[in-house]
Design a protein around this motif. Structure first.
Motif, PDB file in Angstrom:
ATOM      1  N   UNK A  24       0.848  -1.312  -0.079  1.00  0.00           N
ATOM      2  CA  UNK A  24      -0.100  -0.128   0.093  1.00  0.00           C
ATOM      3  C   UNK A  24       0.918   1.140   0.120  1.00  0.00           C
ATOM      4  N   UNK A  25       0.499   2.370  -0.933  1.00  0.00           N
ATOM      5  CA  UNK A  25       1.322   3.316  -0.796  1.00  0.00           C
ATOM      6  C   UNK A  25       1.113   4.140   0.303  1.00  0.00           C
ATOM      7  N   UNK A  26       2.149   5.032   0.714  1.00  0.00           N
ATOM      8  CA  UNK A  26       2.006   5.667   2.014  1.00  0.00           C
ATOM      9  C   UNK A  26       1.468   7.198   1.472  1.00  0.00           C
ATOM     10  N   UNK A  27       0.281   7.742   2.109  1.00  0.00           N
ATOM     11  CA  UNK A  27      -0.173   8.874   1.731  1.00  0.00           C
ATOM     12  C   UNK A  27       0.367   9.971   2.600  1.00  0.00           C
ATOM     13  N   UNK A  28       0.352  11.388   2.201  1.00  0.00           N
ATOM     14  CA  UNK A  28       0.570  12.373   3.438  1.00  0.00           C
ATOM     15  C   UNK A  28      -0.059  12.270   4.714  1.00  0.00           C
ATOM     16  N   UNK A  29      -1.354  11.793   4.498  1.00  0.00           N
ATOM     17  CA  UNK A  29      -2.330  11.883   5.766  1.00  0.00           C
ATOM     18  C   UNK A  29      -1.690  10.747   6.735  1.00  0.00           C
ATOM     19  N   UNK A  30      -1.240   9.798   6.114  1.00  0.00           N
ATOM     20  CA  UNK A  30      -0.300   8.589   6.868  1.00  0.00           C
ATOM     21  C   UNK A  30       0.647   9.324   8.041  1.00  0.00           C
ATOM     22  N   UNK A  31       1.650  10.092   7.273  1.00  0.00           N
ATOM     23  CA  UNK A  31       2.652  10.618   7.937  1.00  0.00           C
ATOM     24  C   UNK A  31       2.334  11.944   8.853  1.00  0.00           C
ATOM     25  N   UNK A  32       1.339  12.487   8.428  1.00  0.00           N
ATOM     26  CA  UNK A  32       0.726  13.426   9.314  1.00  0.00           C
ATOM     27  C   UNK A  32       0.112  12.950  10.693  1.00  0.00           C
ATOM     28  N   UNK A  33      -0.183  11.605  10.615  1.00  0.00           N
ATOM     29  CA  UNK A  33      -0.751  11.050  11.909  1.00  0.00           C
ATOM     30  C   UNK A  33       0.466  10.907  13.187  1.00  0.00           C
ATOM     31  N   UNK A  34       1.712  11.189  12.556  1.00  0.00           N
ATOM     32  CA  UNK A  34       2.789  11.063  13.955  1.00  0.00           C
ATOM     33  C   UNK A  34       2.994  12.636  13.987  1.00  0.00           C
ATOM     34  N   UNK A  35       2.407  13.619  13.648  1.00  0.00           N
ATOM     35  CA  UNK A  35       2.823  14.915  13.688  1.00  0.00           C
ATOM     36  C   UNK A  35       2.622  15.182  15.561  1.00  0.00           C
ATOM     37  N   UNK A  36       3.323  16.050  16.057  1.00  0.00           N
ATOM     38  CA  UNK A  36       3.196  16.240  17.598  1.00  0.00           C
ATOM     39  C   UNK A  36       1.676  16.743  17.770  1.00  0.00           C
ATOM     40  N   UNK A  37       1.252  17.781  16.893  1.00  0.00           N
ATOM     41  CA  UNK A  37      -0.066  18.177  17.340  1.00  0.00           C
ATOM     42  C   UNK A  37      -1.160  17.160  17.140  1.00  0.00           C
ATOM     43  N   UNK A  38      -0.816  16.158  16.203  1.00  0.00           N
ATOM     44  CA  UNK A  38      -2.120  15.268  16.092  1.00  0.00           C
ATOM     45  C   UNK A  38      -1.735  14.244  17.326  1.00  0.00           C
ATOM     46  N   UNK A  39      -0.827  13.927  17.824  1.00  0.00           N
ATOM     47  CA  UNK A  39      -0.723  13.149  19.096  1.00  0.00           C
ATOM     48  C   UNK A  39      -0.947  13.845  20.116  1.00  0.00           C
ATOM     49  N   UNK A  40      -0.894  15.279  20.343  1.00  0.00           N
ATOM     50  CA  UNK A  40      -1.390  16.016  21.531  1.00  0.00           C
ATOM     51  C   UNK A  40      -3.150  15.989  21.311  1.00  0.00           C
ATOM     52  N   UNK A  41      -3.409  16.031  20.119  1.00  0.00           N
ATOM     53  CA  UNK A  41      -5.012  15.949  20.076  1.00  0.00           C
ATOM     54  C   UNK A  41      -5.585  14.656  20.431  1.00  0.00           C
ATOM     55  N   UNK A  42      -4.922  13.446  20.049  1.00  0.00           N
ATOM     56  CA  UNK A  42      -5.412  12.296  20.428  1.00  0.00           C
ATOM     57  C   UNK A  42      -5.379  11.717  21.969  1.00  0.00           C
ATOM     58  N   UNK A  43      -4.163  12.434  22.493  1.00  0.00           N
ATOM     59  CA  UNK A  43      -4.037  12.024  24.252  1.00  0.00           C
ATOM     60  C   UNK A  43      -5.136  13.006  24.707  1.00  0.00           C
ATOM     61  N   UNK A  44      -5.518  14.191  24.485  1.00  0.00           N
ATOM     62  CA  UNK A  44      -6.276  15.253  24.910  1.00  0.00           C
ATOM     63  C   UNK A  44      -7.719  14.575  24.813  1.00  0.00           C
ATOM     64  N   UNK A  45      -8.016  14.307  23.673  1.00  0.00           N
ATOM     65  CA  UNK A  45      -9.444  13.491  23.597  1.00  0.00           C
ATOM     66  C   UNK A  45      -9.463  12.172  24.477  1.00  0.00           C
TER      67      UNK A  45
END
Length: 55
Positions: A24-45
């Protein structure tokens, strides 16, 4: 790096080549899920869910 030990069977070589090149090709969205802001949103939720479960 991957190393495969195979005999002279041309079909096995083709099968391995196809299998390793048809991932499966890696999409930009897949890489963005490791972004620090995304991780903060996940832990906050997750924290919000835990708060509501304990009320």
């Amino acid at each position: 790096m991957r190393l495969y030990e195979v005999n002279d069977d041309e079909n096995i070589v083709k099968d391995i080549t196809y299998a390793t090149n048809s991932q499966n090709p890696i999409d930009f969205r897949d890489l963005k899920s490791n972004d620090s802001i995304q991780i903060l949103l996940e832990t906050s939720a997750a924290d919000l869910v835990n708060i509501f479960l304990h009320i």
